[in-house]
Design a protein around this motif. Structure first.
Motif, PDB file in Angstrom:
ATOM      1  N   PHE A 251       0.827  -1.209   0.000  1.00  0.00           N
ATOM      2  CA  PHE A 251       0.000   0.000   0.000  1.00  0.00           C
ATOM      3  C   PHE A 251       0.863   1.262   0.000  1.00  0.00           C
ATOM      4  CE2 PHE A 251      -3.325  -2.867   1.900  1.00  0.00           C
ATOM      5  CZ  PHE A 251      -4.194  -2.779   0.828  1.00  0.00           C
ATOM      6  N   ASP A 252       1.974   1.243   0.725  1.00  0.00           N
ATOM      7  CA  ASP A 252       2.857   2.414   0.729  1.00  0.00           C
ATOM      8  C   ASP A 252       3.454   2.668  -0.650  1.00  0.00           C
ATOM      9  OD1 ASP A 252       2.382   2.852   3.392  1.00  0.00           O
ATOM     10  OD2 ASP A 252       4.231   1.897   4.102  1.00  0.00           O
ATOM     11  N   ALA A 253       3.872   1.608  -1.324  1.00  0.00           N
ATOM     12  CA  ALA A 253       4.528   1.766  -2.625  1.00  0.00           C
ATOM     13  C   ALA A 253       3.544   2.147  -3.731  1.00  0.00           C
ATOM     14  CB  ALA A 253       5.243   0.470  -2.995  1.00  0.00           C
ATOM     15  N   ASN A 254       2.269   1.805  -3.553  1.00  0.00           N
ATOM     16  CA  ASN A 254       1.274   2.044  -4.604  1.00  0.00           C
ATOM     17  C   ASN A 254       0.133   2.936  -4.134  1.00  0.00           C
ATOM     18  OD1 ASN A 254       2.155  -0.095  -6.817  1.00  0.00           O
ATOM     19  ND2 ASN A 254       2.257  -1.141  -4.834  1.00  0.00           N
ATOM     20  N   ASP A 255       0.415   3.780  -3.159  1.00  0.00           N
ATOM     21  CA  ASP A 255      -0.643   4.545  -2.507  1.00  0.00           C
ATOM     22  C   ASP A 255      -1.476   5.361  -3.494  1.00  0.00           C
ATOM     23  OD1 ASP A 255      -2.165   5.600  -0.389  1.00  0.00           O
ATOM     24  OD2 ASP A 255      -0.910   7.380  -0.333  1.00  0.00           O
ATOM     25  N   ASN A 256      -0.837   6.205  -4.300  1.00  0.00           N
ATOM     26  CA  ASN A 256      -1.581   7.064  -5.228  1.00  0.00           C
ATOM     27  C   ASN A 256      -2.334   6.244  -6.270  1.00  0.00           C
ATOM     28  OD1 ASN A 256      -0.948   9.509  -4.061  1.00  0.00           O
ATOM     29  ND2 ASN A 256       0.839   9.860  -5.340  1.00  0.00           N
ATOM     30  N   ASP A 257      -1.679   5.204  -6.785  1.00  0.00           N
ATOM     31  CA  ASP A 257      -2.315   4.392  -7.825  1.00  0.00           C
ATOM     32  C   ASP A 257      -3.529   3.644  -7.278  1.00  0.00           C
ATOM     33  OD1 ASP A 257      -0.442   5.204  -9.685  1.00  0.00           O
ATOM     34  OD2 ASP A 257       0.871   3.483  -9.347  1.00  0.00           O
ATOM     35  N   VAL A 258      -3.402   3.066  -6.091  1.00  0.00           N
ATOM     36  CA  VAL A 258      -4.523   2.338  -5.501  1.00  0.00           C
ATOM     37  C   VAL A 258      -5.668   3.298  -5.191  1.00  0.00           C
ATOM     38  CG1 VAL A 258      -5.297   1.017  -3.493  1.00  0.00           C
ATOM     39  CG2 VAL A 258      -3.114   0.464  -4.587  1.00  0.00           C
ATOM     40  N   PHE A 259      -5.350   4.448  -4.611  1.00  0.00           N
ATOM     41  CA  PHE A 259      -6.398   5.415  -4.284  1.00  0.00           C
ATOM     42  C   PHE A 259      -7.130   5.865  -5.549  1.00  0.00           C
ATOM     43  CE2 PHE A 259      -7.805   9.841  -3.685  1.00  0.00           C
ATOM     44  CZ  PHE A 259      -8.702   9.651  -2.640  1.00  0.00           C
ATOM     45  N   ARG A 260      -6.372   6.164  -6.606  1.00  0.00           N
ATOM     46  CA  ARG A 260      -7.010   6.592  -7.853  1.00  0.00           C
ATOM     47  C   ARG A 260      -7.916   5.486  -8.403  1.00  0.00           C
ATOM     48  NH1 ARG A 260      -2.744   7.969 -10.564  1.00  0.00           N
ATOM     49  NH2 ARG A 260      -2.454   5.973 -11.626  1.00  0.00           N
ATOM     50  N   ASP A 261      -7.456   4.240  -8.326  1.00  0.00           N
ATOM     51  CA  ASP A 261      -8.243   3.127  -8.874  1.00  0.00           C
ATOM     52  C   ASP A 261      -9.531   2.900  -8.097  1.00  0.00           C
ATOM     53  OD1 ASP A 261      -6.291   2.784 -10.751  1.00  0.00           O
ATOM     54  OD2 ASP A 261      -5.488   0.917  -9.918  1.00  0.00           O
ATOM     55  N   ILE A 262      -9.456   2.881  -6.783  1.00  0.00           N
ATOM     56  CA  ILE A 262     -10.653   2.556  -5.997  1.00  0.00           C
ATOM     57  C   ILE A 262     -11.628   3.733  -5.928  1.00  0.00           C
ATOM     58  CG2 ILE A 262      -9.374   0.884  -4.605  1.00  0.00           C
ATOM     59  CD1 ILE A 262      -9.376   2.873  -2.312  1.00  0.00           C
ATOM     60  N   MET A 263     -11.250   4.879  -6.499  1.00  0.00           N
ATOM     61  CA  MET A 263     -12.162   6.011  -6.589  1.00  0.00           C
ATOM     62  C   MET A 263     -12.673   6.229  -8.012  1.00  0.00           C
ATOM     63  SD  MET A 263     -12.781   7.169  -3.669  1.00  0.00           S
ATOM     64  CE  MET A 263     -12.159   6.621  -2.067  1.00  0.00           C
ATOM     65  N   GLN A 264     -12.581   5.188  -8.841  1.00  0.00           N
ATOM     66  CA  GLN A 264     -13.141   5.277 -10.180  1.00  0.00           C
ATOM     67  C   GLN A 264     -14.559   4.724 -10.187  1.00  0.00           C
ATOM     68  OE1 GLN A 264     -10.443   3.455 -13.003  1.00  0.00           O
ATOM     69  NE2 GLN A 264      -9.122   5.267 -13.050  1.00  0.00           N
ATOM     70  N   LEU A 265     -15.401   5.349 -10.988  1.00  0.00           N
ATOM     71  CA  LEU A 265     -16.830   5.028 -10.997  1.00  0.00           C
ATOM     72  C   LEU A 265     -17.101   3.560 -11.307  1.00  0.00           C
ATOM     73  CD1 LEU A 265     -19.788   6.212 -10.967  1.00  0.00           C
ATOM     74  CD2 LEU A 265     -19.550   6.405 -13.454  1.00  0.00           C
ATOM     75  N   GLU A 266     -16.377   3.000 -12.266  1.00  0.00           N
ATOM     76  CA  GLU A 266     -16.621   1.619 -12.675  1.00  0.00           C
ATOM     77  C   GLU A 266     -15.844   0.613 -11.834  1.00  0.00           C
ATOM     78  OE1 GLU A 266     -17.662   2.247 -17.426  1.00  0.00           O
ATOM     79  OE2 GLU A 266     -15.811   1.240 -16.847  1.00  0.00           O
ATOM     80  N   ASN A 267     -15.165   1.067 -10.813  1.00  0.00           N
ATOM     81  CA  ASN A 267     -14.307   0.198 -10.009  1.00  0.00           C
ATOM     82  C   ASN A 267     -14.793   0.189  -8.563  1.00  0.00           C
ATOM     83  OD1 ASN A 267     -12.144  -1.485 -10.704  1.00  0.00           O
ATOM     84  ND2 ASN A 267     -10.653  -0.191  -9.645  1.00  0.00           N
ATOM     85  N   GLN A 268     -16.090  -0.046  -8.397  1.00  0.00           N
ATOM     86  CA  GLN A 268     -16.707   0.062  -7.077  1.00  0.00           C
ATOM     87  C   GLN A 268     -17.344  -1.254  -6.637  1.00  0.00           C
ATOM     88  OE1 GLN A 268     -16.408   2.915  -5.154  1.00  0.00           O
ATOM     89  NE2 GLN A 268     -15.057   3.480  -6.864  1.00  0.00           N
TER      90      GLN A 268
END
Length: 531
Positions: A251-268
């Motif tokens: 999670f530390d290494a991919n923090d921004n990428d994971v946050f961006r992904d889980i806040m996408q409309l089709e990724n819920q």
């Protein structure tokens, strides 16, 4: 589960779990309950023969299935109507069984057919807020940067993409730690998720899940929910301190990428499915939301009058994106005064035009997006205030996806509360006042755009101007009305201010020339006196 028991949560293990499939809620009286597999004929009888519309199910006497239609079955079908809503109960209340001809007749008043259609339509509208929507064309046109996950797939829409498969192993690890940290049996937690996901399939686009069986869909719900719970724990002090070092490093290494992904409309994922796991592995949702609701800014706004954060108990989030959007937008509890009607209104105004009439741009003291509009300062000036923004790729994606959620869940911005279209309004206002890179620089100078990193002036300009195809939010429309009202109330003053603003260089030069002439004349007079 024993504390020391090792459980490796691979998909192959799920096949050995014995569990009943989730119950299916049956809405209305299905005909196959009465006579399964039989053809249905719809007939309308003349008024002289029968006074209502008759739905007739014909059963051949030679059919083995026809024996299912008897008085007991008809009585059971009639009893089933006791659980219907009033419209369905009234529509299905008359049953007639002709045993000699093996015919079951359900008499229905035609008006109830229309009433039920209207009732079902309203239920569908109410369900729109809970659905996991696909991107509207306006958003999809912005490109994959905002619409396709880069690291992890949540839910079925992007599940199985090759570049997202490495994260599937991390989901297994997340599930393992959720189970270990809960101290409860695997079967108990999985069954709770299966129960919560019983109608989750209906919340997704039918075409996307049509070929996904329960053997794939339900484990997907389980693993994805565990992954989201573990991510939420990284946003809380206690959860981060107790997290397994290997999982935390991901999670530390991919923090921004994971946050961006889980806040996408089709990724819920439906929130009720996430809650099912949180009942066993609790997360402080209050602390989680409090840590992220100011994520659009680098420098937080210090407001000594701000109350301690608390969740709104009356709000039921549809998913993680909906949860965060609700608190980033905020609530406007003050009732805004009505504005006088005007003959015409402009729905666009530039930074230069605002400056000409004495309206300056200023950041709000609050980070909530709903607070925007014109505030008068004395007799000659006014401020257009907005929440400040630190703009980078992750925040740009979050804004786009929150706007996409508003477009999908609110059919008419005009008839809805201002909060339902606040992100669209906010993006429209920012896009309205930038036409050139110099305008973006002005936003930075005014501290509406914070920080030196993130998007460059050119990138910020391209991003903000690309969003002008969004529907006009109600708070944006009101802000335009406030600007028009300000100009009309101070017509003479704004004209004078505009003249001075446009001719400032000439006026300064003229004043300098006058000052120079006055200085020369003064010098000549002094020389004459000395002479």
């Amino acid at each position: 589960m024993e504390p020391d028991a090792a459980w490796v949560p691979w998909d192959s293990q799920l096949a050995s779990w014995s569990m009943e499939p989730p119950g299916v809620w049956i809405h209305g009286l299905p005909l196959d309950l009465v006579a399964p597999g039989l053809p249905v004929e719809y007939q309308y009888y003349p008024a002289t023969e029968i006074s209502s519309c008759c739905l007739q199910t014909s059963v051949p006497t030679s059919s083995t299935r026809g024996k299912l239609v008897d008085l007991d079955h008809a009585a059971a079908a009639a009893a089933a109507t006791q659980n219907f809503d009033p419209i369905e109960k009234e529509a299905a209340q008359e049953l007639e069984v002709d045993l000699q001809n093996m015919v079951l007749k359900i008499h229905v008043d035609p008006i109830h057919v229309f009433e039920k259609a209207a009732h079902d339509y309203k239920a569908g509208v109410d369900l729109m807020r809970l659905k996991i929507h696909r991107y509207p064309a306006t958003i999809r046109a912005l490109g994959e940067l905002y619409t396709v996950p880069t690291t992890v797939a949540i839910g079925p829409y992007h599940h199985g993409r090759n570049h997202l498969k490495p994260a599937e192993k991390v989901k297994h690890v997340a599930a393992y730690h959720c189970i270990r940290e809960s101290g409860r049996p695997v079967q108990e937690i999985y069954d709770a998720v299966v129960h919560a996901a019983g109608d989750a399939r209906s919340l997704y686009d039918g075409g996307a899940v049509a070929g996904v069986g329960d053997d794939d869909f339900l484990p997907m719900m389980f693993y994805d929910a565990c992954f989201l719970v573990q991510y939420m724990l990284t946003c809380t002090r206690a959860g981060l301190a107790q997290m397994d070092p290997a999982l935390r490093s991901f999670f530390d290494a991919n923090d921004n990428d994971v946050f961006r992904d889980i806040m996408q409309l089709e990724n819920q994922l439906p929130w009720r499915v996430v809650e099912a796991v949180m009942r066993f592995r609790p997360v402080s949702v209050t602390e989680f939301v409090a840590s992220l609701r100011g994520c659009l800014q680098d420098r937080k706004v210090n407001d000594s009058d701000e109350k301690p954060f608390a969740l709104d108990e009356g709000y039921e989030p549809p998913h993680l994106l909906g949860l965060l959007r609700f608190y980033i937008v905020g609530r406007s509890h003050a009732k805004l005064p009505a504005l006088p009607e005007t003959d015409a209104i402009s729905f666009s105004v530039s930074t230069i035009e605002l400056a000409e009439i004495g309206v300056t741009l200023t950041p709000n003291r609050t980070t909530e997006l709903i607070h925007m509009g014109i505030k008068e300062k004395g007799n000659l000036f006014a401020e257009l205030s907005l929440a400040p923004l630190s703009l980078d790729d992750t925040r740009a994606s979050l804004l786009v996806n929150m706007a996409a959620l508003e477009l999908c869940t609110t059919s008419s911005f005009h008839d809805a509360e201002d909060e339902e279209s606040a992100v669209c309004s906010y993006l429209h206002l920012l896009g309205m006042i930038v036409d050139r890179e110099e305008d973006v620089h002005e936003l930075r100078r005014r501290r509406l755009l914070q920080g030196g990193g993130g998007l460059t002036n050119r990138e910020a300009l391209e991003f903000l101007t690309s969003l002008q195809g969004l529907r006009l939010g109600s708070r944006y429309v009101r802000t335009m009305e406030e600007i028009e009202n300000y100009k009309l109330k101070r017509r003479t003053r704004t004209k004078v201010h505009a003249f001075v603003y446009r001719n400032m260089k000439t006026i300064v030069a003229a004043m300098s020339a006058i000052g120079a002439v006055a200085g020369i004349v003064g010098t000549l007079k002094s020389l004459k006196v000395v002479h």
